[in-house]
Design an enzyme around this catalytic site. Structure first.
Site, PDB file in Angstrom:
ATOM      1  N   VAL A  31       0.841  -1.205   0.000  1.00 35.38           N
ATOM      2  CA  VAL A  31       0.000   0.000   0.000  1.00 35.38           C
ATOM      3  C   VAL A  31       0.880   1.260   0.000  1.00 35.38           C
ATOM      4  CG1 VAL A  31      -0.357   0.113   2.518  1.00 35.38           C
ATOM      5  CG2 VAL A  31      -2.116   0.941   0.991  1.00 35.38           C
ATOM      6  N   ASP A  32       2.034   1.169   0.658  1.00 37.71           N
ATOM      7  CA  ASP A  32       2.988   2.282   0.710  1.00 37.71           C
ATOM      8  C   ASP A  32       3.418   2.666  -0.716  1.00 37.71           C
ATOM      9  OD1 ASP A  32       4.701   4.093   1.816  1.00 37.71           O
ATOM     10  OD2 ASP A  32       6.202   2.643   2.503  1.00 37.71           O
TER      11      ASP A  32
ATOM     12  N   TYR B  70       4.448  -7.383   6.408  1.00 35.89           N
ATOM     13  CA  TYR B  70       4.835  -7.580   7.809  1.00 35.89           C
ATOM     14  C   TYR B  70       4.227  -8.835   8.433  1.00 35.89           C
ATOM     15  CZ  TYR B  70       7.418  -3.147   8.046  1.00 35.89           C
ATOM     16  OH  TYR B  70       8.350  -2.137   7.858  1.00 35.89           O
TER      17      TYR B  70
HETATM   18  N1  AR6 Z   1      -5.369  -0.258  -0.978  1.00 37.64           N
HETATM   19  C1  AR6 Z   1      -5.736  -0.832   0.175  1.00 37.64           C
HETATM   20  N2  AR6 Z   1      -5.052  -1.844   0.744  1.00 37.64           N
HETATM   21  C2  AR6 Z   1      -3.929  -2.274   0.116  1.00 37.64           C
HETATM   22  C3  AR6 Z   1      -3.469  -1.712  -1.103  1.00 37.64           C
HETATM   23  C4  AR6 Z   1      -4.239  -0.645  -1.642  1.00 37.64           C
HETATM   24  N3  AR6 Z   1      -3.894  -0.036  -2.784  1.00 37.64           N
HETATM   25  N4  AR6 Z   1      -2.344  -2.367  -1.466  1.00 37.64           N
HETATM   26  C5  AR6 Z   1      -2.120  -3.322  -0.545  1.00 37.64           C
HETATM   27  N5  AR6 Z   1      -3.081  -3.268   0.410  1.00 37.64           N
HETATM   28  P1  AR6 Z   1       1.385  -3.968   3.138  1.00 37.64           P
HETATM   29  P2  AR6 Z   1       2.444  -4.019   5.880  1.00 37.64           P
HETATM   30  C6  AR6 Z   1      -3.266  -4.099   1.619  1.00 37.64           C
HETATM   31  O1  AR6 Z   1       2.344  -5.019   2.716  1.00 37.64           O
HETATM   32  O2  AR6 Z   1       2.097  -5.441   6.017  1.00 37.64           O
HETATM   33  C7  AR6 Z   1       5.753  -1.842   2.550  1.00 37.64           C
HETATM   34  O3  AR6 Z   1       6.790  -2.176   1.686  1.00 37.64           O
HETATM   35  C8  AR6 Z   1      -2.623  -5.467   1.603  1.00 37.64           C
HETATM   36  O4  AR6 Z   1      -3.480  -6.408   0.945  1.00 37.64           O
HETATM   37  O5  AR6 Z   1       1.195  -2.828   2.212  1.00 37.64           O
HETATM   38  O6  AR6 Z   1       2.117  -3.084   7.002  1.00 37.64           O
HETATM   39  C9  AR6 Z   1       6.159  -0.775   3.569  1.00 37.64           C
HETATM   40  O7  AR6 Z   1       7.104   0.128   3.046  1.00 37.64           O
HETATM   41  C10 AR6 Z   1      -2.520  -5.758   3.085  1.00 37.64           C
HETATM   42  O8  AR6 Z   1      -3.732  -6.332   3.572  1.00 37.64           O
HETATM   43  O9  AR6 Z   1       1.838  -3.328   4.570  1.00 37.64           O
HETATM   44  C11 AR6 Z   1       6.734  -1.613   4.675  1.00 37.64           C
HETATM   45  O10 AR6 Z   1       8.067  -1.922   4.439  1.00 37.64           O
HETATM   46  C12 AR6 Z   1      -2.365  -4.385   3.721  1.00 37.64           C
HETATM   47  O11 AR6 Z   1      -2.642  -3.441   2.691  1.00 37.64           O
HETATM   48  C13 AR6 Z   1       5.891  -2.845   4.669  1.00 37.64           C
HETATM   49  O12 AR6 Z   1       5.408  -2.982   3.330  1.00 37.64           O
HETATM   50  C14 AR6 Z   1      -0.998  -4.102   4.278  1.00 37.64           C
HETATM   51  O13 AR6 Z   1       0.008  -4.682   3.464  1.00 37.64           O
HETATM   52  C15 AR6 Z   1       4.683  -2.744   5.586  1.00 37.64           C
HETATM   53  O14 AR6 Z   1       4.011  -3.969   5.609  1.00 37.64           O
END
Ligand code: AR6
Length: 337
Positions: free
Chosen positions: A32-33, A120
Site C-alpha cells: 500500500v505504501d 509484515y
Molecule cells: N489499498 C488498500 N489496501 C492495500 C493496497 C491498496 N492499494 N495495497 C495493498 N493493500 P502492506 P504491511 C493491503 O504489505 O504489512 C511496505 O513495503 C494489503 O493487501 O502494504 O504493514 C512498507 O514500506 C494488506 O492487507 O503493509 C513496509 O516496508 C495491507 O494493505 C511494509 O510494506 C498491508 O500490506 C509494511 O508492511
C-alpha cells in the site's frame, strides 16, 4: 462515527485522510505504501524526507498531493513474530495514534488499510480484529467516519470457525425451508384431494369462516395507529436503561441520523438501520422481528442477509462489528450507516 468495511483501493478513497502502512524510514516501499507514493507523486517523498522517520506504532502526517484525500497519515506497523512480542499492542497504537492525529487535523473521515497484514505478516483475521477493536474503542469517544479498506477480498478472512458456522446455518435453513415448503404444498394438496373439494366448495367455506365485522371508518383506523418504529426504539432504549449515545454507537449509526429518527415519529429507516438498532438493543429474535416490522421490513428465510442476522440473534452475539465482518465475507450489505 460509524465504522465501515469496504473493498477498495485506498488511493481512490475520497476522505479527509488515508492511512499508509509505511516502514520506519518513511521513504516508500511496496504494498500500500508503494501504491500511495506512486499515485501521490514525487512531492510526497520530498515531504517524507523532512519527517525524520517514524517509530513502530507511531504516526506522522503529510499532505495528500495528487490523491483525492487532504492528508496521508503514515504509521509503522509491527512485524509479526509469532504474536508474543507485543505485536497486538503496537498495532493498536498504530490505529489509535493515526486516529488521534486525524482528529488533531479536524478530519471527519479517514480510511485505513489492514496495517501489517501484508509484507509484515500479521495474520489477516487477527489484524482485522485488532483494527475493529481499536477503531470502535476510539469511536466510543469521538465522532469520525472510519473506513477499513480491504484491498483483496480473497485474502480477507473472518474466523474460519465463524465462517463455517454461519455457512452451515445458511445451508441448513435453506434445506429446511425447501423441505418445509414441499411438505406444506403436499399437505395442502392432500387435504384438498381427500375432501375432493371443488373450487365452489372452497369459496363457500372461506365465506362461512369469515367473522362478521363491524365496519370501521378510515378516520377511526388512522387515529388508532400502532406504535411507530421511532416510538418503539425510544421506548426500548429507556426500558434497557441505555443512553441514546450508547445505543446509536452500538448500532454503528451516525448521531445525525439518530436525531432524525428521534425527532420524527414517522421516520422510515433503511432495513440495515432498523436491524442495527435491534442488535444494539440486544433484542431476542421475536422482539427483533417486531421492531424491524415497525419499519416495514421482515426477516425471511429466503435471503442470506436475513439468515445471517437470525444466526447472530439466535446466538445472542450482538457485536455489530463482528456481524458486519461476517456480512462482508458473505457479500452482503452492512449494518448501520
Ligand atoms: N489499498 C488498500 N489496501 C492495500 C493496497 C491498496 N492499494 N495495497 C495493498 N493493500 P502492506 P504491511 C493491503 O504489505 O504489512 C511496505 O513495503 C494489503 O493487501 O502494504 O504493514 C512498507 O514500506 C494488506 O492487507 O503493509 C513496509 O516496508 C495491507 O494493505 C511494509 O510494506 C498491508 O500490506 C509494511 O508492511
Amino acid at each position: 462515527m460509524p465504522l465501515h468495511i469496504i473493498r477498495q483501493d485506498i488511493t481512490k478513497m475520497q476522505v479527509d485522510a488515508i492511512v499508509n502502512a509505511a516502514n520506519k524510514s518513511l521513504l516508500g516501499g511496496g504494498g500500500v505504501d508503494g501504491a500511495i507514493h506512486r499515485r501521490a507523486g514525487k512531492e510526497l517523498l520530498e515531504e517524507c524526507k523532512t519527517l525524520g522517520g517514524c517509530g513502530t506504532g507511531e504516526a506522522k502526517i503529510t499532505k495528500g498531493y495528487k490523491l483525492p484525500c487532504k492528508y496521508i497519515i503514515h504509521t509503522v506497523g509491527p512485524v509479526w513474530q509469532g504474536g508474543n512480542k507485543g505485536e497486538r499492542g503496537m498495532l493498536t497504537d498504530c490505529y489509535h495514534n493515526s486516529l488521534k492525529l486525524a482528529r488533531k487535523y479536524e478530519c471527519e473521515s479517514i480510511a485505513c488499510p489492514l496495517i501489517s497484514s501484508g509484507t509484515y505478516g500479521y495474520p489477516k483475521e487477527e489484524a482485522l480484529k485488532v483494527a475493529t477493536e481499536a477503531i470502535s474503542e476510539f469511536l466510543c469517544y469521538f465522532d469520525m467516519t472510519v473506513y477499513i479498506v480491504i484491498f483483496d477480498k480473497s485474502s480477507f478472512a473472518i474466523s474460519e470457525k465463524l465462517f463455517a458456522d454461519v455457512k452451515s446455518f445458511i445451508d441448513d435453513v435453506y434445506a429446511e425451508e425447501h423441505t418445509y415448503n414441499r411438505s406444506r404444498i403436499l399437505t395442502s394438496f392432500e387435504r384438498l384431494s381427500s375432501k375432493s373439494c371443488g373450487s365452489q366448495q372452497l369459496e363457500d367455506s372461506v365465506c362461512m369462516a369469515a367473522p362478521a365485522q363491524r365496519s370501521v371508518t378510515l378516520d377511526e383506523m388512522i387515529t388508532k395507529l400502532d406504535e411507530s418504529f421511532s416510538q418503539m426504539l425510544i421506548r426500548k432504549i429507556d426500558e434497557k436503561g441505555m443512553t441514546d449515545s450508547e445505543c446509536y454507537k452500538k448500532a454503528n449509526v451516525d448521531r445525525k441520523l439518530f436525531s432524525k429518527i428521534r425527532n420524527d415519529i414517522n421516520y422510515h429507516p433503511k432495513k440495515t438501520t432498523a436491524v442495527a438498532f435491534a442488535i444494539a438493543l440486544e433484542l431476542d429474535l421475536t422482539e427483533a422481528r417486531e421492531l424491524i416490522s415497525k419499519a416495514g421490513y421482515s426477516l425471511t428465510r429466503s435471503s442470506k442477509f436475513d439468515i445471517i442476522i437470525e444466526y447472530f440473534l439466535l446466538n445472542k452475539n450482538y457485536n455489530i462489528f463482528e456481524i458486519n465482518e461476517t456480512l462482508f465475507a458473505f457479500d452482503q450489505v452492512l449494518l448501520g450507516v
